[in-house]
Design a protein around this motif. Structure first.
Motif, short mmCIF file in Angstrom:
data_model
loop_
_atom_site.label_atom_id
_atom_site.label_comp_id
_atom_site.label_asym_id
_atom_site.label_seq_id
_atom_site.Cartn_x
_atom_site.Cartn_y
_atom_site.Cartn_z
N UNK A 11 0.83 -1.20 0.00
CA UNK A 11 0.00 0.00 0.00
C UNK A 11 0.87 1.25 0.00
N UNK A 12 1.95 1.22 0.77
CA UNK A 12 2.86 2.36 0.85
C UNK A 12 3.46 2.69 -0.52
N UNK A 13 3.85 1.65 -1.25
CA UNK A 13 4.43 1.86 -2.58
C UNK A 13 3.39 2.40 -3.56
N UNK A 14 2.15 1.90 -3.46
CA UNK A 14 1.09 2.39 -4.33
C UNK A 14 0.79 3.86 -4.07
N UNK A 15 1.02 4.31 -2.83
CA UNK A 15 0.82 5.72 -2.49
C UNK A 15 1.99 6.60 -2.93
N UNK A 16 3.05 5.95 -3.47
CA UNK A 16 4.17 6.71 -4.01
C UNK A 16 5.36 6.86 -3.10
N UNK A 17 5.39 6.11 -1.97
CA UNK A 17 6.51 6.20 -1.04
C UNK A 17 7.51 5.08 -1.31
N UNK A 18 8.80 5.44 -1.27
CA UNK A 18 9.85 4.47 -1.55
C UNK A 18 10.26 3.67 -0.31
N UNK A 33 2.58 3.07 10.82
CA UNK A 33 3.33 3.17 9.57
C UNK A 33 4.00 4.54 9.53
N UNK A 34 5.24 4.57 9.09
CA UNK A 34 5.93 5.82 8.76
C UNK A 34 6.53 5.63 7.37
N UNK A 35 6.06 6.40 6.41
CA UNK A 35 6.51 6.26 5.02
C UNK A 35 7.13 7.56 4.54
N UNK A 36 8.13 7.46 3.65
CA UNK A 36 8.81 8.67 3.18
C UNK A 36 9.55 8.42 1.88
N UNK A 37 9.90 9.51 1.23
CA UNK A 37 10.81 9.51 0.09
C UNK A 37 12.07 10.28 0.49
N UNK A 38 13.22 9.80 0.09
CA UNK A 38 14.47 10.44 0.52
C UNK A 38 15.18 11.14 -0.64
N UNK A 39 14.42 11.90 -1.43
CA UNK A 39 15.02 12.60 -2.56
C UNK A 39 16.05 13.62 -2.10
N UNK A 40 15.73 14.39 -1.07
CA UNK A 40 16.68 15.39 -0.58
C UNK A 40 16.82 15.37 0.93
N UNK A 41 16.34 14.30 1.58
CA UNK A 41 16.49 14.16 3.02
C UNK A 41 16.97 12.75 3.35
N UNK A 42 17.49 12.60 4.56
CA UNK A 42 17.88 11.30 5.06
C UNK A 42 17.06 11.01 6.31
N UNK A 43 16.35 9.88 6.31
CA UNK A 43 15.52 9.49 7.44
C UNK A 43 16.14 8.28 8.13
#
Length: 313
Positions: A11-18, A33-43
């Protein structure tokens, strides 16, 4: 949300999160759930527990700590959460936001029910907020975040430490419209009205204090060519100006101006506190975080984020 770990990641991937960090539900209780994209941040996931996920978000040399909470509805189990959150407290060196479903209220007006007997406020929760010197970020939109069979309550919220408030002065929490759920989604915007962009796509913004710099007139004269058309001159001047703005002298000027602004605001706050017969003299000197916190708190309260119409929308 009750779902298997595999289904949750799908579900997370379908919502666009890597990326996604998941704490499994125990029966019908819990689940995070904690979902994120790391294009310009580091989590970085600092710690997980059945009642919270603690993360550190880095962008360059800046850090933000965000703790996502689902407190247990059972008060005896929930009571074990507060000492754990005390232990992971990063202090006031870095901004810290604690958000989520606390399954508890801080004040009596945060619960409304048609029942004869209602649940009282959680004293342990209230004591923890006071001891940690956290501030409720407030909300824009529907006040209550949970409803069922004539009962409504505000058990979901975002809390922040003093550093988070002073760093993100304009931050706002929005309660989004109800949709196929008995819960109201919460949206925390650190920079309201701005869409996050990468540094390469960020539009140019002219900084008014630049004109106060002694070297600004020389820069304009040296970079502007009278034989070149206006558009080419502007494009060239912007590039020169951006490089020039990154010099240490300009950074010092900006810090100086911000410091002077904060001093003026602080003096104004002290005056208001004195007029209101507040015991300000017992709470610290002019550099105390008490007054800085109250300045930012007042700014947030005085902002108009939304207007309530006569029809209740």
């Amino acid at each position: 949300m009750k779902a298997s770990r595999v289904k949750a990641r799908d579900i997370s991937k379908k919502l666009g999160f890597k990326h996604c960090e998941i704490v499994d539900a125990i029966g019908f209780r819990g689940g995070l759930w904690v979902a994120w994209n790391n294009d310009d941040i580091k989590v970085s996931i600092m710690e997980t527990n059945e009642q919270f996920i603690h993360t550190m978000i880095e962008r360059g040399s800046d850090k933000i700590f965000v703790t996502t909470v689902y407190a247990c509805p059972n008060i005896l189990i929930r009571r074990s959460l507060w000492p754990l959150l005390r232990r992971i407290n990063p202090g006031n060196e870095w901004p810290w936001f604690i958000r989520g479903d606390f399954n508890a209220t801080l004040y009596s007006n945060e619960r409304q029910s048609s029942a004869l007997r209602t649940t009282s406020i959680d004293c342990d929760f209230y004591k923890w907020v006071e001891e940690m010197e956290l501030t409720d970020m407030g909300c824009v939109g529907p006040y209550f975040t949970w409803k069922r069979e004539g009962c409504e309550s505000r058990i979901d919220r975002v809390l922040a430490n003093a550093k988070a408030q002073s760093t993100f002065i304009d931050a706002v929490v929005k309660h989004l419209p109800w949709f196929k759920s008995n819960r109201c989604p919460l949206l925390l915007q650190l920079w309201p009205g701005m869409v996050p962009r990468s540094s390469t796509s960020r539009p140019f913004r002219f900084n008014a204090p630049w004109v106060l710099h002694d070297d600004f007139n020389r820069l304009v004269k040296d970079s502007w060519e009278h034989k070149v058309n206006w558009v080419e001159n502007i494009e060239k001047f912007i590039k020169v100006l951006v490089d020039w703005s990154n010099t240490s002298s300009l950074e010092q000027l900006q810090r100086k101006l911000w410091f002077e602004l904060e001093e003026v605001i602080l003096q104004e706050d002290l005056l208001w506190a004195q007029k209101a017969k507040c015991d300000w003299y017992t709470l610290g000197d002019k550099n105390s975080k008490f007054f800085h916190t109250h300045v930012n708190d007042r700014r947030r309260r005085n902002k108009i984020e939304a207007i309530l119409q006569e029809n209740g929308e």
